[in-house]
Design a protein around this motif. Structure first.
Motif, PDB file in Angstrom:
ATOM      1  N   ALA A 172      11.343 -37.146  -0.289  1.00  0.00           N
ATOM      2  CA  ALA A 172      12.632 -37.057  -0.968  1.00  0.00           C
ATOM      3  C   ALA A 172      12.410 -37.073  -2.471  1.00  0.00           C
ATOM      4  N   ALA A 176      17.414 -37.988  -4.898  1.00  0.00           N
ATOM      5  CA  ALA A 176      17.934 -38.197  -3.548  1.00  0.00           C
ATOM      6  C   ALA A 176      17.762 -39.657  -3.121  1.00  0.00           C
ATOM      7  N   ASN A 214      23.493 -37.723   5.447  1.00  0.00           N
ATOM      8  CA  ASN A 214      24.358 -36.554   5.577  1.00  0.00           C
ATOM      9  C   ASN A 214      25.428 -36.487   4.492  1.00  0.00           C
ATOM     10  N   GLN A 215      25.742 -37.628   3.909  1.00  0.00           N
ATOM     11  CA  GLN A 215      26.648 -37.630   2.763  1.00  0.00           C
ATOM     12  C   GLN A 215      26.020 -36.881   1.596  1.00  0.00           C
ATOM     13  N   LEU A 216      24.703 -36.999   1.487  1.00  0.00           N
ATOM     14  CA  LEU A 216      23.965 -36.306   0.423  1.00  0.00           C
ATOM     15  C   LEU A 216      23.698 -34.853   0.793  1.00  0.00           C
ATOM     16  N   SER A 217      23.304 -34.620   2.057  1.00  0.00           N
ATOM     17  CA  SER A 217      23.014 -33.269   2.552  1.00  0.00           C
ATOM     18  C   SER A 217      23.761 -33.081   3.867  1.00  0.00           C
ATOM     19  N   LEU A 220      22.477 -32.456   7.742  1.00  0.00           N
ATOM     20  CA  LEU A 220      21.011 -32.428   7.796  1.00  0.00           C
ATOM     21  C   LEU A 220      20.481 -33.089   9.054  1.00  0.00           C
TER      22      LEU A 220
END
Length: 260
Positions: A172, A176, A214-217, A220
């Motif tokens: 990461a 991230a 998943n909030q970031l990507s 995913l």
């Protein structure tokens, strides 16, 4: 005329319906709370205060463990520079070698100054209470984000518990890793204000981690995978997605990053 067998069957169905109704009413009447007689290691709920790129966290656990249930309790207040978040690590602790499914998963973050901060999403237990997978479905526990020193949260499990511990380096960016750390601390603050029930199926350790990622990507990590529902296999998902910073097969990385 009503035959005796039919009458007995109806009475049994009625009894089952009454039991289900009573359990449903009891389930609905129970509300999450911070005001219980908590187990010592989960008695302090952490809280983070943000000031630009700095965060001050109160209630960081840093117990000195001398056995699986022997410790000197300690909570600390620490400040961190979020610009110095450098690495993230995925910690996986299967509860059994024979059936790997039931497990605990959490994360640890490394900073440029050499410090590490671990965050473990857990079922908050009361004094004398033990964790149960089935009990966790029925509003038995509240949810807590335990924020602690790595030597406490990882060290106790690796040295004194009978479970295997795997410490996987996450692939990461610094940005991230920082974003996930901030999201987890904000979630801890939210729970500090508004308690929630832990749920083995819908509000557990692994699903909360997946939601932060998943909030970031978005999308995913699949939330419907059986390997997420049985988190002992979640390292296979993380490996398949290329999120473990290492090459080799799943058995290879398990052998490489087992730290007991």
């Amino acid at each position: 005329r009503v035959r005796p067998a039919v009458t007995r069957r109806r009475l049994m169905l009625l009894a089952v319906a009454v039991v289900v109704l009573v359990l449903a009413v009891a389930w609905a009447a129970r509300h999450p709370s911070h005001d219980r007689n908590w187990a010592v290691e989960q008695s302090i709920f952490p809280h983070a205060e943000f000031d630009g790129s700095r965060v001050t966290i109160r209630g960081i656990r840093n117990f000195r463990w001398t056995g699986a249930a022997a410790y000197t309790p300690a909570w600390e207040e620490r400040s961190y520079d979020l610009d110095q978040v450098a690495t993230a690590w995925y910690v996986l602790v299967p509860f059994s070698e024979k059936f790997r499914g039931p497990a605990h998963a959490f994360v640890s973050f490394g900073f440029d100054d050499g410090r590490y901060l671990a965050i473990s999403v857990e079922a908050r237990r009361e004094v004398g209470e033990s964790y149960g997978v089935v009990a966790g479905v029925f509003r038995r526990y509240e949810l807590i984000y335990v924020v602690g020193d790595e030597q406490d949260l990882i060290g106790r499990r690796a040295v004194f518990d009978d479970d295997e511990v795997f410490l996987y380096p996450v692939r990461a960016t610094r940005e991230a890793a920082r974003a996930v750390l901030v999201a987890m601390l904000e979630r801890a603050n939210q729970l500090h204000q508004q308690p929630e029930f832990y749920n083995t199926l819908t509000n557990n350790c692994t699903l909360n981690l997946v939601r932060h990622v998943n909030q970031l990507s978005p999308g995913l990590v699949p939330t419907a995978s059986w390997r997420i529902i049985l988190p002992g296999y979640s390292d296979a998902v993380v490996h398949r997605l290329g999120l473990i910073d290492s090459t080799g097969s799943v058995p290879d990385i398990r052998a490489l990053f087992r730290i007991n």
